[in-house]
Design a protein around this motif. Structure first.
Motif, PDB file in Angstrom:
ATOM      1  N   LEU A 183       0.839  -1.199   0.000  1.00 16.09           N
ATOM      2  CA  LEU A 183       0.000   0.000   0.000  1.00 16.09           C
ATOM      3  C   LEU A 183       0.876   1.252   0.000  1.00 16.09           C
ATOM      4  O   LEU A 183       0.570   2.226  -0.683  1.00 16.09           O
ATOM      5  N   LEU A 184       1.974   1.208   0.739  1.00 18.99           N
ATOM      6  CA  LEU A 184       2.904   2.346   0.735  1.00 18.99           C
ATOM      7  C   LEU A 184       3.402   2.630  -0.678  1.00 18.99           C
ATOM      8  O   LEU A 184       3.373   3.779  -1.136  1.00 18.99           O
ATOM      9  N   GLU A 185       3.842   1.608  -1.382  1.00 16.55           N
ATOM     10  CA  GLU A 185       4.347   1.806  -2.748  1.00 16.55           C
ATOM     11  C   GLU A 185       3.254   2.360  -3.650  1.00 16.55           C
ATOM     12  O   GLU A 185       3.501   3.254  -4.464  1.00 16.55           O
ATOM     13  N   GLU A 226       9.618   7.138   6.725  1.00 15.94           N
ATOM     14  CA  GLU A 226      11.026   7.486   6.946  1.00 15.94           C
ATOM     15  C   GLU A 226      11.973   6.304   6.805  1.00 15.94           C
ATOM     16  O   GLU A 226      13.105   6.471   6.390  1.00 15.94           O
ATOM     17  N   CYS A 227      11.516   5.110   7.166  1.00 13.84           N
ATOM     18  CA  CYS A 227      12.421   3.945   7.121  1.00 13.84           C
ATOM     19  C   CYS A 227      12.401   3.260   5.764  1.00 13.84           C
ATOM     20  O   CYS A 227      13.065   2.237   5.576  1.00 13.84           O
ATOM     21  N   GLY A 228      11.622   3.783   4.841  1.00 15.89           N
ATOM     22  CA  GLY A 228      11.608   3.214   3.497  1.00 15.89           C
ATOM     23  C   GLY A 228      10.838   1.916   3.370  1.00 15.89           C
ATOM     24  O   GLY A 228      11.060   1.148   2.441  1.00 15.89           O
ATOM     25  N   GLY A 229       9.956   1.666   4.308  1.00 10.95           N
ATOM     26  CA  GLY A 229       9.104   0.471   4.188  1.00 10.95           C
ATOM     27  C   GLY A 229       9.609  -0.728   4.944  1.00 10.95           C
ATOM     28  O   GLY A 229       9.251  -1.862   4.625  1.00 10.95           O
ATOM     29  N   THR A 275       5.845   5.769  10.480  1.00  5.87           N
ATOM     30  CA  THR A 275       5.350   6.978   9.808  1.00  5.87           C
ATOM     31  C   THR A 275       4.615   6.659   8.495  1.00  5.87           C
ATOM     32  O   THR A 275       4.478   7.521   7.630  1.00  5.87           O
ATOM     33  N   CYS A 276       4.137   5.440   8.399  1.00  7.45           N
ATOM     34  CA  CYS A 276       3.244   5.087   7.287  1.00  7.45           C
ATOM     35  C   CYS A 276       1.913   4.593   7.866  1.00  7.45           C
ATOM     36  O   CYS A 276       1.226   3.780   7.264  1.00  7.45           O
ATOM     37  N   HIS A 277       1.615   5.127   9.043  1.00  8.33           N
ATOM     38  CA  HIS A 277       0.383   4.729   9.748  1.00  8.33           C
ATOM     39  C   HIS A 277      -0.850   5.165   8.958  1.00  8.33           C
ATOM     40  O   HIS A 277      -0.894   6.271   8.416  1.00  8.33           O
TER      41      HIS A 277
HETATM   42  S1  FES Z   1       7.643   2.960   6.248  1.00 11.97           S
HETATM   43 FE1  FES Z   1       8.525   2.850   8.195  1.00 11.97          FE
HETATM   44  S2  FES Z   1       7.166   1.541   9.271  1.00 11.97           S
HETATM   45 FE2  FES Z   1       6.293   1.647   7.294  1.00 11.97          FE
END
Ligand code: FES
Length: 108
Positions: A25-27, A40-43, A49-51
């Motif tokens: 979903l992030l992508e 921030e951590c790139g997934g 921070t992708c809450h």
């Molecule tokens: S992008 Fe960092 S926890 Fe999902």
């Protein structure tokens, strides 16, 4: 066949994402150029921070969070709710077609 996911932004704006099977979903949000996730951590399930909040999904279509995701959800900035998830941990499948996602008003 593309998969449609509906995003509600904090200001109430509704956006529609066409996704491909296999992305996260992030992508999909990043490819679609939508706001709301920082990632921030790139997934890597390490920042929270992708809450996002899953407002609707077909019953049984979404896997339960892994223990890593569950633990990271304790560190998100906006309140954790029963439907809180990390977008980087959600794999898009055809079963998620029609899913509705609400973005929190901030990620940090
Ligand atoms: S992008 Fe960092 S926890 Fe999902």
């Amino acid at each position: 066949m593309s998969i449609q996911i509906f995003i509600t932004q904090p200001n109430g704006a509704e956006e529609e994402l066409s996704c491909e099977d296999g992305a996260t979903l992030l992508e999909a949000v990043q490819i679609g150029g939508l706001d709301g996730l920082v990632a921030e951590c790139g997934g890597n399930c390490a920042c929270g921070t992708c809450h996002c909040y899953i407002e609707f999904v077909a019953e049984g279509a979404l896997e339960e969070p892994s223990s890593e995701e569950d633990q990271m959800l304790d560190f998100v900035v906006t309140p954790r709710e029963d439907n809180s998830r990390l977008a980087c941990q959600i794999k898009i499948t055809q079963a998620l077609d029609g899913m509705r996602v609400r973005m929190p008003d901030r990620q940090f």
